[in-house]
Write a protein that holds these residues in place. Structure first.
Motif, PDB file in Angstrom:
ATOM      1  N   HIS A   1      -4.044  -1.970  -8.233  1.00 45.32           N
ATOM      2  CA  HIS A   1      -4.740  -2.200  -6.991  1.00 45.32           C
ATOM      3  C   HIS A   1      -3.817  -2.951  -6.004  1.00 45.32           C
ATOM      4  O   HIS A   1      -2.892  -3.711  -6.305  1.00 45.32           O
TER       5      HIS A   1
ATOM      6  N   ASP B   1      -6.244  -4.212   1.098  1.00 43.56           N
ATOM      7  CA  ASP B   1      -5.982  -3.242   2.194  1.00 43.56           C
ATOM      8  C   ASP B   1      -5.950  -3.777   3.586  1.00 43.56           C
ATOM      9  O   ASP B   1      -5.836  -3.284   4.560  1.00 43.56           O
TER      10      ASP B   1
ATOM     11  N   ARG C   1       0.984  -1.183  -0.027  1.00 47.35           N
ATOM     12  CA  ARG C   1      -0.146  -0.032   0.052  1.00 47.35           C
ATOM     13  C   ARG C   1       0.841   1.320   0.130  1.00 47.35           C
ATOM     14  O   ARG C   1       0.430   2.260  -0.604  1.00 47.35           O
TER      15      ARG C   1
HETATM   16 MG    MG Z   1      -9.369  -0.715  -1.977  1.00 48.26          MG
END
Ligand code: MG
Ligand code: GDP
Length: 160
Positions: free
Chosen positions: A126, A129, A96
């Protein structure tokens, strides 16, 4: 020592990363794979794939009430994507960080979105998360036989 033969559960954490159709069309696949490789993560799965609409909806099911959801499904199914499973200690949060904020204009320079994109609806990549979503998404996008259990010989040079 103890850790040489057997890798800890933490270092086997996995995340689902995907180059979206705009990233594929813009020729960013190699650049994106390189960033994860150079960081020191293990590539556990990799394929090019034309995502069907029902899979896109399932992947983004948490966002189905959002006004942009139909556009998002159209975006993700607009061309082939490159699906990846990456493994390593803290890989979900680290990926991330490498990816950067959802809105590329707010993403820090040095991140993939910060360096390579300008629009939230064309943000090239992408990344899962959470660890739970990483597992869920790898299960959605990959079959068991597509995930390769190879040993990264560099591990002692990457992990203490
Ligand atoms: Mg997301
Ligand atoms: P991510 O985890 O950083 O990818 O962000 P989210 O899970 O919140 O959203 C998933 C994806 O939906 C994002 O990567 C964007 O491509 C898209 N998206 C999120 N917010 C918006 C928005 O406000 N407008 C549009 N058009 N797309 C959005």
């Amino acid at each position: 020592g103890e850790h040489c033969g057997r890798r800890s559960a933490q270092s086997r954490e996995q995340t689902y990363v995907m180059v979206k159709p705009d990233g594929v069309q813009r020729g960013l696949v190699g650049e994106i794979i390189s960033r994860f490789e150079r960081k020191g993560f293990r590539l556990a799965g990799l394929k090019m794939f034309q995502c069907p609409k029902d899979l896109a909806k399932k992947h983004y099911e948490e966002l189905q009430e959002k006004p942009f959801f139909p556009k998002l499904v159209k975006y993700i199914t607009s061309g082939p994507v490159v699906c990846m499973a990456w493994e390593g200690p803290g890989v979900v949060a680290s990926a991330r960080k490498l990816i950067g904020s959802t809105n590329p204009l707010q993403a820090e320079p040095g991140t993939i979105r910060g360096d390579l994109a300008v629009a939230v609806g064309r943000n090239v990549i992408h990344g899962s998360d959470s660890v739970a979503n990483g597992e869920r998404e790898i299960g959605l996008w990959f079959g068991e036989a597509e995930l390769c259990k190879w040993h990264l010989e560099l591990t002692p040079w990457l992990l203490e």
